[in-house]
Design a protein around this motif. Sequence first.
Motif, PDB file in Angstrom:
ATOM      1  N   THR A  12      12.291   6.034  -0.516  1.00 26.56           N
ATOM      2  CA  THR A  12      11.547   5.142   0.385  1.00 26.56           C
ATOM      3  C   THR A  12      10.986   3.946  -0.366  1.00 26.56           C
ATOM      4  OG1 THR A  12      10.981   7.029   1.794  1.00 26.56           O
ATOM      5  CG2 THR A  12       9.650   5.028   2.029  1.00 26.56           C
ATOM      6  N   SER A  13      10.405   4.198  -1.541  1.00 23.98           N
ATOM      7  CA  SER A  13       9.819   3.105  -2.326  1.00 23.98           C
ATOM      8  C   SER A  13      10.894   2.116  -2.763  1.00 23.98           C
ATOM      9  CB  SER A  13       9.095   3.672  -3.549  1.00 23.98           C
ATOM     10  OG  SER A  13       8.058   4.536  -3.159  1.00 23.98           O
ATOM     11  N   LEU A  14      12.053   2.602  -3.187  1.00 25.23           N
ATOM     12  CA  LEU A  14      13.129   1.708  -3.608  1.00 25.23           C
ATOM     13  C   LEU A  14      13.614   0.847  -2.446  1.00 25.23           C
ATOM     14  CD1 LEU A  14      15.268   4.038  -5.931  1.00 25.23           C
ATOM     15  CD2 LEU A  14      13.703   2.209  -6.605  1.00 25.23           C
ATOM     16  N   LYS A  15      13.697   1.413  -1.253  1.00 22.18           N
ATOM     17  CA  LYS A  15      14.118   0.623  -0.090  1.00 22.18           C
ATOM     18  C   LYS A  15      13.122  -0.494   0.200  1.00 22.18           C
ATOM     19  CE  LYS A  15      16.897   4.048   2.410  1.00 22.18           C
ATOM     20  NZ  LYS A  15      17.034   4.841   3.662  1.00 22.18           N
ATOM     21  N   GLU A  16      11.822  -0.179   0.150  1.00 20.05           N
ATOM     22  CA  GLU A  16      10.809  -1.207   0.411  1.00 20.05           C
ATOM     23  C   GLU A  16      10.909  -2.332  -0.611  1.00 20.05           C
ATOM     24  OE1 GLU A  16       8.665  -1.630   2.856  1.00 20.05           O
ATOM     25  OE2 GLU A  16       9.424   0.140   3.907  1.00 20.05           O
ATOM     26  N   ALA A  17      11.110  -1.961  -1.885  1.00 22.86           N
ATOM     27  CA  ALA A  17      11.203  -2.981  -2.926  1.00 22.86           C
ATOM     28  C   ALA A  17      12.428  -3.868  -2.721  1.00 22.86           C
ATOM     29  CB  ALA A  17      11.259  -2.300  -4.299  1.00 22.86           C
ATOM     30  N   SER A  51       5.438  -3.166  -8.430  1.00 20.08           N
ATOM     31  CA  SER A  51       4.702  -1.905  -8.319  1.00 20.08           C
ATOM     32  C   SER A  51       5.650  -0.716  -8.291  1.00 20.08           C
ATOM     33  CB  SER A  51       3.834  -1.918  -7.054  1.00 20.08           C
ATOM     34  OG  SER A  51       2.862  -2.921  -7.115  1.00 20.08           O
ATOM     35  N   VAL A  52       6.765  -0.856  -7.581  1.00 22.27           N
ATOM     36  CA  VAL A  52       7.761   0.219  -7.542  1.00 22.27           C
ATOM     37  C   VAL A  52       8.353   0.441  -8.931  1.00 22.27           C
ATOM     38  CG1 VAL A  52       9.981   0.923  -6.595  1.00 22.27           C
ATOM     39  CG2 VAL A  52       8.290  -0.170  -5.127  1.00 22.27           C
ATOM     40  N   ALA A  53       8.665  -0.636  -9.627  1.00 28.14           N
ATOM     41  CA  ALA A  53       9.239  -0.504 -10.970  1.00 28.14           C
ATOM     42  C   ALA A  53       8.282   0.227 -11.908  1.00 28.14           C
ATOM     43  CB  ALA A  53       9.581  -1.886 -11.522  1.00 28.14           C
ATOM     44  N   VAL A  54       7.008  -0.171 -11.889  1.00 28.85           N
ATOM     45  CA  VAL A  54       6.023   0.455 -12.779  1.00 28.85           C
ATOM     46  C   VAL A  54       5.808   1.921 -12.415  1.00 28.85           C
ATOM     47  CG1 VAL A  54       3.594   0.417 -13.463  1.00 28.85           C
ATOM     48  CG2 VAL A  54       4.890  -1.721 -13.313  1.00 28.85           C
ATOM     49  N   LEU A  63      21.476   4.526  -6.441  1.00 31.14           N
ATOM     50  CA  LEU A  63      21.082   3.161  -6.084  1.00 31.14           C
ATOM     51  C   LEU A  63      22.112   2.494  -5.177  1.00 31.14           C
ATOM     52  CD1 LEU A  63      19.588   1.850  -9.456  1.00 31.14           C
ATOM     53  CD2 LEU A  63      18.414   2.869  -7.492  1.00 31.14           C
ATOM     54  N   ARG A  64      23.349   2.949  -5.206  1.00 30.70           N
ATOM     55  CA  ARG A  64      24.350   2.390  -4.274  1.00 30.70           C
ATOM     56  C   ARG A  64      23.971   2.678  -2.823  1.00 30.70           C
ATOM     57  NH1 ARG A  64      29.813   4.950  -5.522  1.00 30.70           N
ATOM     58  NH2 ARG A  64      28.484   6.791  -5.267  1.00 30.70           N
ATOM     59  N   ASP A  65      23.421   3.905  -2.584  1.00 32.97           N
ATOM     60  CA  ASP A  65      23.000   4.250  -1.221  1.00 32.97           C
ATOM     61  C   ASP A  65      21.830   3.381  -0.779  1.00 32.97           C
ATOM     62  OD1 ASP A  65      24.933   6.206  -1.173  1.00 32.97           O
ATOM     63  OD2 ASP A  65      23.569   7.795  -1.826  1.00 32.97           O
ATOM     64  N   ILE A  66      20.931   3.065  -1.689  1.00 30.90           N
ATOM     65  CA  ILE A  66      19.790   2.195  -1.344  1.00 30.90           C
ATOM     66  C   ILE A  66      20.294   0.818  -0.927  1.00 30.90           C
ATOM     67  CG2 ILE A  66      17.659   1.174  -2.205  1.00 30.90           C
ATOM     68  CD1 ILE A  66      17.548   4.194  -1.908  1.00 30.90           C
ATOM     69  N   ALA A 120       0.832  -1.208   0.000  1.00 33.39           N
ATOM     70  CA  ALA A 120       0.000   0.000   0.000  1.00 33.39           C
ATOM     71  C   ALA A 120       0.865   1.256   0.000  1.00 33.39           C
ATOM     72  CB  ALA A 120      -0.933  -0.008   1.210  1.00 33.39           C
ATOM     73  N   LEU A 121       1.976   1.205   0.744  1.00 34.37           N
ATOM     74  CA  LEU A 121       2.866   2.369   0.820  1.00 34.37           C
ATOM     75  C   LEU A 121       3.488   2.690  -0.532  1.00 34.37           C
ATOM     76  CD1 LEU A 121       4.512   4.493   2.425  1.00 34.37           C
ATOM     77  CD2 LEU A 121       6.195   2.687   2.838  1.00 34.37           C
ATOM     78  N   VAL A 122       4.034   1.691  -1.207  1.00 37.95           N
ATOM     79  CA  VAL A 122       4.746   1.969  -2.455  1.00 37.95           C
ATOM     80  C   VAL A 122       3.782   2.403  -3.554  1.00 37.95           C
ATOM     81  CG1 VAL A 122       6.625   0.396  -1.860  1.00 37.95           C
ATOM     82  CG2 VAL A 122       4.682  -0.458  -3.181  1.00 37.95           C
ATOM     83  N   ILE A 123       2.571   1.848  -3.566  1.00 33.87           N
ATOM     84  CA  ILE A 123       1.601   2.276  -4.573  1.00 33.87           C
ATOM     85  C   ILE A 123       1.190   3.723  -4.334  1.00 33.87           C
ATOM     86  CG2 ILE A 123      -0.739   1.920  -5.437  1.00 33.87           C
ATOM     87  CD1 ILE A 123      -0.350  -1.051  -5.071  1.00 33.87           C
TER      88      ILE A 123
END
Length: 465
Positions: free
Chosen positions: A357-362, A432-435, A319-322, A303-306
Amino acid sequence: MTDLLNRLATLSLTARVAFGIAFLLIFGGLIVSIAAFAYGREAARSAYDRLLLGAATNIASAIGVQDGRPEIELPVSAFELLALAPDDRIGYRILGPEGDTLTGYEDITLPNRRNELREGFFDGTFFGEPARFAVVSRRFAERKLNGTIKVVVGQTLRARNAMAYDITRKALYVLAASGLAMVLLAMVVVRSVLKPLETMAGGLSARDPHDLTPMDTAVPRETAVMVNALNGFMARLDRQMNSMRHLISDTAHQLRTPVAALRAQADLFSDEADLSRKEKIVERIQTRTASLGRLLDQMLSQALVIHRGDSARREAVDLRDIALDVFEEGDHAVLNPEFDIQLEIGDAPVIVMADETSLKEALKNLLNNAVKYGRSPVRVGATQEEGRGAIWVEDSGSGPSAAILAELGGRFNKGTLSRQTGSGLGLAIAHSVAVSFDGELKLGATGSGSFRASLEFEAAPEWTS
């Protein structure tokens, strides 16, 4: 002052256009009035100067010589011309060769010395009123009379001013009539232009509250901008509502079985008298509770990432930091402390436009899936190749079968949540994050016999090599 500004801000477009045109007409009217008065005064001066010149010429032509003395018989026609201005005073003065007054009004003040008076026009006063004068000369060359006789004819300015005001007044009448027509036409045009907005408002009011389909874009170009923005807003709202419906549906579906199992285990525990069997029931309850907690965490993550995919602002993210943050948080160690987790990031930045935030969740979900269902060691990294940045998790196992991967891909393409308790929900979160950020989730075996799950995005332009 604030109330006035608020009232002005809520004025209709029709009223604003009408006030704007009225202001322009008032401002333009002042300019036209000045110009019309100047034109009228010049036209009146030109017309009445001709009358003055004609009267002076008639008088000059009627002067004769008798016994060496000028003989003057004023022609009636000269004063008939000047009688066209009945409210004005008329005066004349005839000067002899020596500058003496032969006849006429001595009250007419000459602009310079009499013997230097030239033909033409000059302004002066007559009985205390402003007046205009014409001068005509007639040359005599006889034995007893040799010199120039000058005729001065004057007239006050009442008729001239009246004519100038009349021209100005008529010009203003035309301006007022045309201005009123322009205001009325502008109001009609504005109402016609705004008609599509009224039609749109009526269509929106008549819609079902759950109808978020796009509105018709067959509207004028200026209105289409607002329609497209409104359609984009409704599309985002529709995605949010679909996400809420899916979350509620998935929650009801996924929680029904574990909650029922927990209730059954609790009932068995209360009825069981054997202590050893009670201990086993408690272990099963703990296992079910932990599984239920992980499931709830994943659903909330979905729900968060959407939500953030539609509302979060895209920013430049390395992306290295993620990968480093997820690796250092160590949440994966709770699932399987014995797993060997390795971090592989280079020195070059891997910049993409997304939400941190979304990238971290994914990435957390991809890593948890690898720890839970893959084989050690597991590598987490970020790379950039051919203008695309990728963040990935790779384990040493062979991964799911081709049939399962095809089934997962089919669910992703439909944009729905996975309704399975396995790795599908975690992969759905990553998808979902990718899209949401125009990326792609790729799943597949590598050439070294391991399985990799990666999120790929277009690299930020300024960081593309």
